[in-house]
Design a protein around this motif. Structure first.
Motif, short mmCIF file in Angstrom:
data_model
loop_
_atom_site.label_atom_id
_atom_site.label_comp_id
_atom_site.label_asym_id
_atom_site.label_seq_id
_atom_site.Cartn_x
_atom_site.Cartn_y
_atom_site.Cartn_z
N THR A 123 27.03 21.80 96.00
CA THR A 123 28.05 20.62 96.20
C THR A 123 27.18 19.68 96.86
OG1 THR A 123 29.69 22.12 96.75
CG2 THR A 123 29.98 19.71 97.35
N ALA A 124 27.00 18.16 96.32
CA ALA A 124 25.83 17.39 96.65
C ALA A 124 26.42 16.80 98.01
CB ALA A 124 26.20 15.94 95.87
N GLY A 125 27.66 16.76 98.59
CA GLY A 125 28.02 16.38 99.64
C GLY A 125 27.44 17.17 100.73
N ASP A 126 27.42 18.53 100.77
CA ASP A 126 26.94 19.54 101.52
C ASP A 126 25.65 19.58 101.72
OD1 ASP A 126 29.58 21.51 102.57
OD2 ASP A 126 29.78 20.61 100.62
N LEU A 127 25.07 19.44 100.55
CA LEU A 127 23.52 19.34 100.73
C LEU A 127 22.63 18.00 100.93
CD1 LEU A 127 22.82 20.83 96.99
CD2 LEU A 127 22.52 21.78 99.21
N ALA A 154 28.56 6.64 100.41
CA ALA A 154 27.74 5.61 101.20
C ALA A 154 26.65 6.53 101.93
CB ALA A 154 28.40 4.68 102.12
N LEU A 155 27.21 7.57 102.50
CA LEU A 155 26.30 8.51 103.05
C LEU A 155 25.25 8.90 102.06
CD1 LEU A 155 28.61 10.56 105.25
CD2 LEU A 155 26.73 8.96 105.90
N LEU A 156 25.68 9.36 101.01
CA LEU A 156 24.61 9.90 99.92
C LEU A 156 23.59 8.93 99.46
CD1 LEU A 156 26.95 11.95 97.61
CD2 LEU A 156 25.38 12.92 99.19
N ALA A 157 23.98 7.43 99.37
CA ALA A 157 23.04 6.41 99.11
C ALA A 157 22.21 6.03 100.01
CB ALA A 157 24.01 5.38 98.58
N GLY A 158 22.27 6.49 101.19
CA GLY A 158 21.62 6.20 102.41
C GLY A 158 22.03 4.66 103.18
N PHE A 178 25.04 8.72 111.52
CA PHE A 178 25.71 7.52 111.52
C PHE A 178 25.39 6.30 112.41
CE2 PHE A 178 28.68 10.89 110.74
CZ PHE A 178 29.50 10.49 109.49
N ALA A 179 25.65 5.31 112.20
CA ALA A 179 25.53 4.12 112.85
C ALA A 179 26.51 3.38 113.68
CB ALA A 179 24.86 2.92 111.97
#
Length: 604
Positions: A123-127, A154-158, A178-179
């Motif tokens: 799972t991409a989100g978990d990785l 957004a998190l996956l895209a940096g 997070f920011a």
């Protein structure tokens, strides 16, 4: 309960290693290949399909393809399906196949840790994005799930994603990811009003509600009071993790309804536990102390539930005859103070066959802490109650079983009272309610009793026979242990006059040898000797048999207590088909079709 499925001795050996680390597991071993499994099976596909449809998490010590082939036709709702994990026979790999965000990823990691292997999480989100935002810790609630996808993307895209924390411990979110603000934002709050924010809103379980009520207040007043206090103070019901009161209110409808409104089990505390919170009360009352022995019920309960690191954010509010107070904790409210009101599932497991258990009955057994039942019935569901406290008793101790189950539940436990067939048909549901009605103990009267239906013997027999109950029918017990014989005879005569299809429960025992013969003679006065009769024995269990005969040739002495007797009405018909004899009872469709023709003779 998690099902461990081993097809080989090597797989079973690895599964036993896993059981030492994860005790809430049952090992299913394929017959002739696996010795000493908790349960044997012959048909791998049937077992996997049954477990999956019952919602049981599955760990297969086999090739992933085996699990995929059997489960693929059943896939429908990813939010409701159980976790499915494939594990190498030597434990070197654990692969979550289904339900990654609903337990499979976590289960795979636990398996890998226990066996020294690798969790093949894809799972991409978990990785890459850390813990899944749509699978928060227990008690947390995602207020607007539609915002999970854009935030995760957004998190996956940096991209920068903002995080605002107003309540709760967010260590699980890994705050360093997070920011202060970003193109997408996450808001962690106990507040209900988001003021138009498009943030992903997470509600942490940081609130505890205390409730007090005068004796006999209608249920709706309790639910309405809690709803109003939360709304007027801008608090989210989703952040309420616990609700409770003093233990003398365990059967108070207003308190129970308030908990129902929040979807929580109420907790009840002793007067000593509530009085211990007296120094923290905003409105201590000598009047309340005189009546109950503590200086505050609602405020004391809220603070006791929220724990020592909590504050009273809504002091006692009186609405009519109900009082409500709310406390807020720094971290997640555990809500373990006091005891629950107790819950009793009176459930039927059907005749005994695995596939005839209802999903609701399976879920109730899994949710129960302790199980009460007749030895045979508990043996028939041994795979679901392994590791639970079991209270067994012999046949004939029905009153003792019902009272034992209620007493355990009144202690704050979740209890299952197991019946075969359906609990409301010649079983213990009615006896439980008799005991509740007679009880003086408020704790027993406050137990939440849920009757969980099961497949009754007459339904199982009807399915085996074809459609004998296609028209009006009745069920009659021929046991005169609880019903006078004259009453039974009256009911037999009424069934004969009414031309009902009849199913006889408890037809005959070693001592009771005459009523079944009398029943045959009574029915012969009102229907022909060619009327179909079936004797269904051990339905859904080893040694099952179904014998079909006619009313004239029926021999009552061949019947025992493990049998159910079905006797058709004057219209019931017997078919001798290539795959066996079948019985059906017409309902009148043929006549209806004959009288609903057009002038041209064509059926409408």
């Amino acid at each position: 309960m998690t099902a461990l499925i081993a097809l080989t001795a090597e797989g079973a050996k690895t599964a036993r290693r896993l059981q030492q680390a994860l005790p809430d597991c049952v090992l299913y071993g394929r017959s002739a290949r696996v010795a000493d499994a908790d349960r044997d099976f012959h048909d791998t596909g049937a077992l996997i399909r049954d477990l999956f449809q019952q919602g049981t998490p599955i760990v297969g010590f086999c090739a992933a393809g085996i699990l995929i082939r059997f489960i693929a036709p059943l896939l429908a709702d990813k939010h409701a399906e159980p976790a499915v994990v494939a594990v190498a026979e030597d434990g070197s790999s654990a692969v979550p196949l289904l339900g990654g965000h609903h337990g499979a990823n976590t289960l795979s990691q636990r398996i890998a840790d226990a066996l020294g292997g690798h969790a093949a999480i894809t799972t991409a989100g978990d990785l890459r994005a850390g813990p899944a935002l749509d699978d928060p810790p227990a008690g947390w609630v995602v207020d607007n799930p539609d915002r999970v996808k854009p935030v995760t993307a957004a998190l996956l895209a940096g991209d920068s994603v903002g995080l605002t924390v107003e309540a709760g411990d967010v260590a699980w979110l890994d705050p360093d990811r997070f920011a202060d603000e970003g193109s997408e934002n996450v808001l962690v709050t106990e507040r209900a009003d988001r003021s138009g924010s498009d943030s992903l809103v997470l509600h942490p379980p940081v609130l505890a509600v205390g409730v007090g009520a005068e004796r006999g207040v209608p249920a709706e007043e309790g639910a309405d009071a809690v709803r109003r206090v939360l709304t007027e103070n801008g608090l989210a019901a989703a952040s309420v993790a616990a609700i409770g009161s003093i233990d003398i209110k365990a059967d108070e409808p207003a308190v129970l309804a308030a908990a129902d409104h929040l979807g929580l089990e109420p907790r009840f505390m002793t007067v000593q536990a509530l009085e211990a919170e007296a120094p923290r009360l905003a409105n201590p009352s000598d009047i309340v102390f005189k009546e109950t022995g503590c200086h505050g019920v609602a405020e004391g309960a809220a603070l006791a539930l929220a724990g020592p690191q909590s504050d009273l954010i809504v002091p006692k509010v009186r609405l009519g005859r109900v009082t409500v107070a709310i406390a807020k904790a720094e971290k997640a409210v555990e809500g373990t103070a006091g005891r629950t009101g107790g819950r009793l599932f009176v459930l039927g497991i059907g005749p005994g066959q695995l596939s005839w258990r209802t999903p609701e009955a399976v879920a109730a057994l899994r949710a129960s802490q302790e199980v009460v039942g007749y030895d045979l019935y508990l043996d028939l569901c041994a795979d679901l109650i392994a590791g639970k406290e079991q209270h067994r008793s012999p046949l004939g101790d029905e009153t003792g079983r019902a009272l034992k189950a209620l007493t355990l539940a009144a202690e704050g436990k979740t209890v299952a009272l197991v019946c075969s067939g359906d609990p409301g048909i010649y079983a213990l549901a009615t006896l439980v309610y008799e005991q509740v009605e007679a009880a003086q103990d408020r704790a027993i009267r406050g137990v939440r009793v849920t009757v969980v239906p099961g497949i009754s013997a007459f339904q199982a027999a009807a399915a085996r026979l074809g459609a004998p109950m296609g028209h009006d029918f009745c069920l009659i017990s021929l046991s005169d242990l609880l019903t006078p014989r004259e009453v039974i005879r009256q009911r037999l005569s009424a069934a004969a006059v009414g031309d009902f299809v009849v199913a006889f429960y408890n037809p005959q025992s070693l001592r009771r040898r005459t009523l079944l013969g009398e029943a045959r003679e009574v029915l012969l006065t009102a229907r022909p000797g060619t009327t179909p009769v079936a004797i269904a024995r051990n339905l859904g269990r080893p040694g099952e048999s179904v014998t079909v005969t006619t009313l004239a040739e029926f021999e009552p002495e061949t019947v025992d207590m493990l049998s159910l007797v079905v006797i058709g009405n004057s219209e019931s018909r017997l078919l001798d088909l290539p795959h066996g004899k079948r019985i059906y009872t017409p309902r009148g469709y043929a006549q209806k079709n004959d009288t609903s023709k057009t002038a041209g003779g064509i059926h409408q």
